[in-house]
Scaffold this active site. Structure first.
Site, mmCIF file in Angstrom:
data_model
loop_
_atom_site.group_PDB
_atom_site.id
_atom_site.type_symbol
_atom_site.label_atom_id
_atom_site.label_comp_id
_atom_site.label_asym_id
_atom_site.label_seq_id
_atom_site.Cartn_x
_atom_site.Cartn_y
_atom_site.Cartn_z
ATOM 1 N N THR A 36 0.316 7.065 29.553
ATOM 2 C CA THR A 36 1.435 7.996 29.445
ATOM 3 C C THR A 36 1.623 8.709 30.787
ATOM 4 O OG1 THR A 36 0.104 9.895 28.689
ATOM 5 C CG2 THR A 36 0.892 8.342 27.008
ATOM 6 N N GLY A 37 2.852 9.117 31.043
ATOM 7 C CA GLY A 37 3.137 9.727 32.341
ATOM 8 C C GLY A 37 2.852 8.773 33.479
ATOM 9 N N SER A 42 4.846 8.122 37.849
ATOM 10 C CA SER A 42 4.593 8.720 39.160
ATOM 11 C C SER A 42 3.182 9.291 39.210
ATOM 12 C CB SER A 42 5.604 9.841 39.457
ATOM 13 O OG SER A 42 5.430 10.919 38.543
ATOM 14 N N GLY A 43 2.777 9.732 40.388
ATOM 15 C CA GLY A 43 1.528 10.456 40.544
ATOM 16 C C GLY A 43 0.293 9.692 40.131
ATOM 17 N N ILE A 44 -0.613 10.397 39.470
ATOM 18 C CA ILE A 44 -1.895 9.812 39.084
ATOM 19 C C ILE A 44 -1.695 8.664 38.096
ATOM 20 C CG2 ILE A 44 -4.052 10.279 37.852
ATOM 21 C CD1 ILE A 44 -3.970 13.119 39.074
ATOM 22 N N GLY A 45 -0.787 8.822 37.139
ATOM 23 C CA GLY A 45 -0.571 7.760 36.153
ATOM 24 C C GLY A 45 -0.106 6.472 36.788
ATOM 25 N N SER A 69 -8.102 18.500 34.209
ATOM 26 C CA SER A 69 -7.844 19.113 35.507
ATOM 27 C C SER A 69 -9.083 19.858 35.950
ATOM 28 C CB SER A 69 -6.663 20.093 35.404
ATOM 29 O OG SER A 69 -6.554 20.881 36.577
ATOM 30 N N TYR A 79 -2.178 26.872 31.336
ATOM 31 C CA TYR A 79 -2.518 25.519 31.782
ATOM 32 C C TYR A 79 -4.035 25.309 31.744
ATOM 33 C CZ TYR A 79 -2.475 21.316 34.727
ATOM 34 O OH TYR A 79 -2.632 20.045 35.213
#
Length: 268
Positions: free
Chosen positions: A11-12, A15-18, A141, A154
């Site tokens: 999921t996600g 972009s980025g880490i995914g 995180s 968060y």
């Protein structure tokens, strides 16, 4: 776990880490489905990922909703014929003082960062059990280990995700489904683009590809957790445990500068 031939849902993943994890898994010979909310970002991600193989597909859906999770899982099972790896990576953040954070922003973080991975994992468990060699990877995180000011919601939801992982790992031990938690530090991703905090405030950024490589290594080794940030992160974790008042003071000294640097940090 050897990832060759494994059926993966991320999921996600647009972009980025995914996206970096999807890229790395395709190199290892996995079959991958990614999800995200934006069709244009998914199209761009597919163009990049298909350089490393054709075994990748994408679905535009919001896993923060019941309907989006159901569509995502159904699509993945249709494309992959089963599921061996679930990577719960989709997330959102809104920094700033708690009283300046709207109820909608708070609820969005809770839904996307905590409720979504719990509910999607619950729905996927029958398929993961059927694999007999499966893993759930939850992207938490570093802030779940050492909570910084102005990230109260968060930090709370990411810490909740980490404890969900720990509990579920023990619940599923011996049943063919492992659970691993990843704790990235500040990472060069679109999610961090509105955060102006730099190394002087403790935000030492690394490429998403480095987090992905560590995640793949953790999966292959059967690790319980992957913590990024090296010695500096380890020292902060130890200080937070042994002398939290000292860390409180360190953050107090940085509070004004940190508040100004992160007040616009939003990716929801």
């Amino acid at each position: 776990m050897n990832l060759k031939g494994k059926r993966v849902l991320i999921t996600g993943g647009s972009s980025g880490i995914g996206l970096a994890i999807a890229d790395a898994m395709l190199v290892e010979g996995a079959k991958v489905v990614i999800s995200g909310r934006r069709s244009d970002a998914l199209d761009a991600a597919l163009d990049r990922l298909r350089r490393n193989g054709e075994s990748v597909a994408a679905i535009a859906a919001d896993v923060g909703t019941d309907e989006g999770r159901a569509r995502t899982l159904a699509f993945a099972l249709e494309k992959l014929g089963g599921l061996d790896v679930l990577v719960n990576n989709a997330g959102g953040v809104r920094a700033g003082r708690l009283e300046d954070t709207t109820e909608d922003e708070i609820r969005s973080m809770i839904e996307v960062d905590l409720v979504a991975p719990i509910m999607l994992t619950r729905a996927a468990l029958p398929e993961l059990r059927a694999s007999k060699d499966a893993i759930v990877v939850n992207i938490a995180s570093g802030i779940a280990l050492v909570a910084a000011p102005f990230y109260s919601t968060y930090a709370g939801v990411k810490a909740g995700l980490a404890k969900f992982s720990e509990s579920l790992r023990r619940e599923l031990k011996g049943e063919g489904v492992h659970v691993m938690t990843v704790y990235p530090g500040a990472t060069e991703t679109p999610m961090m683009s509105s955060n102006r905090a730099g190394p002087e405030l403790g935000f030492m950024r690394e490429p998403a590809e480095a987090v992905a490589a560590a995640t793949i290594a953790g999966i292959e080794e059967g690790a319980f957790e992957v913590i990024r940030g090296g010695d500096a992160r380890a020292k902060m974790i130890a200080l937070n445990r042994d002398d939290p008042a000292a860390l409180d003071q360190r953050f107090a000294d940085l509070k004004l500068a940190l508040s100004n640097a992160v007040r616009d940090h939003s990716a929801l």
